[in-house]
Structure formats: structure tokens, C-alpha cells
Design an enzyme around this catalytic site. Sequence first.
Site, PDB file in Angstrom:
ATOM      1  N   ASP A   1       0.932  -1.049  -0.109  1.00  0.00           N
ATOM      2  CA  ASP A   1       0.291  -0.096  -0.207  1.00  0.00           C
ATOM      3  C   ASP A   1       1.228   1.128   0.386  1.00  0.00           C
ATOM      4  O   ASP A   1       1.822   1.076   1.140  1.00  0.00           O
ATOM      5  CB  ASP A   1      -0.924  -0.179   1.375  1.00  0.00           C
ATOM      6  CG  ASP A   1      -2.489   0.568   1.473  1.00  0.00           C
ATOM      7  OD1 ASP A   1      -2.378   1.434   0.758  1.00  0.00           O
ATOM      8  OD2 ASP A   1      -1.418   1.803   2.480  1.00  0.00           O
ATOM      9  N   LYS A   2       0.966   2.268  -1.274  1.00  0.00           N
ATOM     10  CA  LYS A   2       1.523   3.660  -0.798  1.00  0.00           C
ATOM     11  C   LYS A   2       2.096   4.127   0.459  1.00  0.00           C
ATOM     12  O   LYS A   2       3.001   4.367   0.804  1.00  0.00           O
ATOM     13  CB  LYS A   2       1.313   4.233  -1.928  1.00  0.00           C
ATOM     14  CG  LYS A   2       1.763   4.933  -2.564  1.00  0.00           C
ATOM     15  CD  LYS A   2       1.081   5.908  -3.664  1.00  0.00           C
ATOM     16  CE  LYS A   2       2.463   7.670  -4.162  1.00  0.00           C
ATOM     17  NZ  LYS A   2       1.793   7.884  -5.035  1.00  0.00           N
TER      18      LYS A   2
END
Length: 715
Positions: free
Chosen positions: A381-382
Site C-alpha cells: 500500500d503506497k
Amino acid sequence: MDFTIVHELPRRIRLRSGRLLDPCLDVNYLEALLGAVSGVSSIRVNVRAQSLVVEYDGSSRCRDEIMALLSSIPVEAYLPDVFDEETADPVRLAMRGALALATPFLNRGVAAPLTWLNGAPVIANGVETLLMRGVKVEALDGSVVLFSLLRKDFVTANMIVALLGLAHFMEQRLEHNATSLLKSLLRPQAEDAWVLRDGMEVKVPFAEIVPGDHVICGVGEQIPVDGMVVDGEASLNTSSISGESVPAHTSPGDDALSGSVVEEGRLVIEAREVGSSTHLARIGRYLESSLRYRSKSQRRTAELADRLAPATLGLGLALFLLTRDIRRSASVLTVDYSCALKLATPVAVRTSMYAAGKEGVLLKGAHALEAFANVETIVFDKTGTLTTGDLHVTDVLPAAGTELDEDGLLSLAAAAEEHYAHPVARAVVLEAEARGLALPALSQVDFIVAHGVAAFVEGREVLVGSRHFIAEDEGVDCSPLDDLAAELRGQGKSLLYVASQKRLLGVLALRDSVREEAAETLAGLKAAGVRRIVVLTGDHEQSAASLLEHLPQIDEVHAELKPEDKADIVRELSEKHGNLAFVGDGVNDAPALVTADVGVSMPQAADLARESAAVVLLREDLRCLLVARETAMQSEKTMTHCFGATLSVNSIIILLAMAGATQPVLSAALHNLSTIGILSYAAASGLRATPTVKALRSKDSTTMETADAPAHDVD
């Protein structure tokens, strides 16, 4: 089978129950449950006497809790594949060794009864095991001693009993040391603490601390709560939490976690989490779980060991029928595969977990090690993972035709976001504070997870969030700013739209920074056998694509996602690319963390994400992922080596015994020495092979910036 009171004093109670003889009851876990009852000071269990003694504070409340717990022991205290073993007694071991050495010089009339007395426990244990659990290693040991006694070979019988005792003692010590290493990551919770009450410093039991209390911690004291420093400065040793050996300077406004130790200075901490909800208590639960449950490979190895015991017994009996040489048969029966096969894996796992923990990686048990070693795809997940999560506002752009200027738009957005604990909201509020803006009055606010905020500010509804939320869900026309939005995204910025009364008021642009160690970490993961790296984000496609310019190791980016989309994509990628790990830090990541083969949580992740993850990074450093990967791979390699060594060495000893080249005593000595050697290798390997974060640090790492868009707030 119920617990009955045998004797009772005002602060002490002795109970008896046949439940303590249940081989599936984890007595250590039962002791831990009783020890967690507030007011209990000590617990003593004597399984053979079916006796339990509890000392407590004498209160009726505590006594009632003890009796209630014993009347309904939780199901998790029973493990069907755990059998309680007698603790090796060094005094008894010394006596057996002395008898074995003295036997050649004793009169047979004296040696015979002493030897039968010495061997009787081994024979009885073998018979009990045979009747209760089938053909196991204890049955083999008992049969060898019995054969030797029937042949009146008292020297051999006593030597084998002594060797069995020595091996059992060494095996327990090695396993105990490995477990102690793992538990040493935690210091025991403080029993008492100093708390400010009515302006006075009062010493109170730890159990009486409540959220909001101001806890005082001086030099050498452990912080017993999670909270915020409100007064004082100090150097904190956080090695039991993060593995970081360098003390951290702490001052008012900083967070303080339970388990930290004050090395210099004095702190007053406002308690936020206490008791079982603290950071240290949660780690303790993870470690307790890791010690009690086995991975698939451990179960397979144990099953193989159990199947080999009957084969060894059958081989010994067959050899006796063919050769009529009971000495050869006894030599074969002294050799078993069970001890090394069953113990090497947990010893290797626990030392590996300890070594990884010292480097800032909490692996929740053998299953986490096994799964992470086999990961082929890692999904990030960024926000807050590949990026720092420290957003800052770069542009405040009111829409044409609105009555608001930059400060007016920013203050309106900050008022709506003020009570939202999220990086985007914090960035907006901090920018408003930096400009010295007074925020309008807020009367109502609704947080729409994965989208944004709907609030009533000075009597009018204000919407703040992503373009998807503002335009598609709320029906606000955002097209007047589309060209400007495309330009900002092209600069690697993320957008936060602000609207009111179905009218677009403007847009805020934010920027986040890629972690300086991200590129190095991704390259290291690829070198460590990870085939595919994927990023999931709520960003607009154009903003997400800019990440590839800074991190070319990324193979695939999925943008404009809702939280529920992440778990679906993780499931699809797992089916397509094999074993998969997901790295995240938010509440919205919990479904993906559970869906993945291995969930990895960042240090500052939401509680739900930390609970859902199988691996928790304790440092804000992505290189901890490399530590976890290499530790897991080395642990797998160690277990494979131990497995191969156990099979090969013991098979050679059996072949020598079948050929008549060894005597029973020599076979027992070779077998037990090889077992101790294999366990020692398993213990040392995990400690020696785990890389350190310091060794992984790159000298020339540089900070790279890119856009960030948390899936629920920005576009």
C-alpha cells in the site's frame, strides 16, 4: 475433574484436580491465565500430585475470579498435540552418571537392584507412552533398558539411562535458552508505579493506573503505560520494543511506549493505554502465541518423526528374529529420529525470531517465518509504506467565481478535517496553523471511510475529499478545475477537493516523499528472490504513475482503488503469482493483510492493522523487510540442514548397529551426541545469520519525492 479446595488460609489456597493430569492441558498457559488475575502474587503447580497452590491478596473479589477461572478453563489452554514432559533434574542426572561409572566395580548382588531401580522410571515411561500414545521414542528407550536388564548387562543399562538423562537435560536447556532469548525481548511489567494524585506523588499498583493518570518515571524505571510526555526530558532505551540500541531523546509532546526504560532524566507521562491494551502487552501476546503454535512444516516433521519410531522398533525386532543377537537389536533401538526432528525446528524458529526482533522485526510465530520465506510477490500500500506519510500542503487554489481566497478555503477545509486522525487531515490542519488562521466553528462532522469528510461549518455543509467522492458520490461539477488538476498531478502532487452546497470551492494540492531507503529495499527484495512488486493506491492514474520514475523496481501499479478493492486484488494476485505478502499501515488495509499469505504492518500502523498482520516492523525503516526476508530464508535453510543431518547421521548409526560394528552404549552415545550437536547448530544458526539494519544501510541513499494519495481522502 473439578478443582476442589484442600486447604485454605486468608491469602493462600491449595486446590486439587485430575484436570492437571490431562496431557493436552498447557500448564504454563494456565499459570499465565491465573497470574493475569489482579491480586494474584504466585502460582505453584505439581502435576503428579494434581495440586495447585495460589497466593493472592486475600480479597474476596480475587478469590472469586480464581475459582471462576478454574471452573471454566478457556479452550485455548488445551492443545491436542502438546504433551507435558518432566523437567530434567540435574541432581538425578548426576546420581545416574555416578551409578553408571561405579557399576563395573560393584558386586552383582548390589548392582542388580540398583540398576533395576535406576531403569524402572524409563521402562515405566515407555510402557505408559506405548499404552497412551502408541510407539514413540519413549517406548524405544524403555525397551532397550529392559533388554539390557533381562540380559543382566547392568553396565550397559545404567550407561544408557545416564546418556538418556544427559541428552534430555541438554535438549531441554537448548530449547529453554532459545525460548528465554525470545522472551528477553520483553522486560517484565512493573508491579508498581508513581502517579500524580491531587498534586501528590503516590505509589500505586500497576493494575490501578487508569487512562488520564500522570505517571512519573525516573532513571532505571520501565514505562508501564502507553501515553504522551507532558513534562520532563529523558533518554529512553527502546531496545525491548524496536531493537534500537541507541537511546532516544524524548521531550513533552512525544509519544512514550510501555517497555521503554528511562536511562537519563525524568518524565511525566499522561497514560493513554494501560494494562493489556498497551504496546508491550500486545507484543507479549504475539510472542505467547508464537511459542504455542506450530507451522505446517513443524507438524509435518513431527508426524514423520512419529512414523519413524514404529519403523525403528520393527527393524530392531526383525533383526533379533533374524540374528538372535539381542545386542545388535538393542543397538538399533537406542537410535531414534524423533528428538532432533521435533526439537530442531522450534529451536531454530525461536532463535531466528529473537535475532529478527533485535533488528526491529516482530515475526508472529513459525508460520510467519515459513510463509515469508516462500513469498514470491510483495504488494505495497503506497501511503505510509513506500512513502513517509508526512504530507504537506503545497498549493491552495480557490475555484473561479468563489468568494473565498486561499486562507478562507484552507481554514474551511481545516475546520472540517480538524478532528480526523489521518495524515491528510493533519497536513491540512498543520498548514492552517502555520499560517495563523482561526478555524470556523464546527457543529457536526461525518467521516466517510475511503472517501472524505462531510461537516457542518458555521451552519453550512462542507465536503472535503477525493474527486470521486465530490464529483461522483455527491454530484458536484469538478470539471472547471480538470486542466489545473492534470497539471498538478503531472508534478507528482495529490489533490483534495473542497465543496459546499453542490458547488466546487477549490482544491488543495499535497505532496509526500518516497522513503529514502525504498529503492534500496525493493532492489534487495528482488535480489532475495521476490519476483514481483506491486503497488496499490487510491491515487489518480497520472499521480500513481509518477511513482515508477522514482522506484523502477515496481512491476505493477493499481490506482484509484477503494479499500474493498485491495483485498480483491490481493486475492487475484495470489492466485496468479503464488505466495504473496501485503505491506500496509491503515485500518483500511486490514482486509488485505488478512487475505494475503503474509500480512506485514508498519510501525505506526493502526491497531487493527497490527493485529491482522503476521509480521510487524518495529522501526520506521523499510530495510527491516530485508531483515525479515533473509531471516525467514535462513531459518528455512537451517531447518532443512537439520532435517537432512538427522536422517543421514541416525541412519548411518543404525546401519553400523545392524552390522554389529557398535555396542548399545556406543550407539546411544553417538545418537545423543549427534542430537545435541544438531540442536546446537539450530540455536546458533539463527543468531549468526540474521542481517542487521545497520549493515544494510546504503551510504548514498537520497530522498526522492512523489505524489501520495490515501485511498479515502484525496484524488
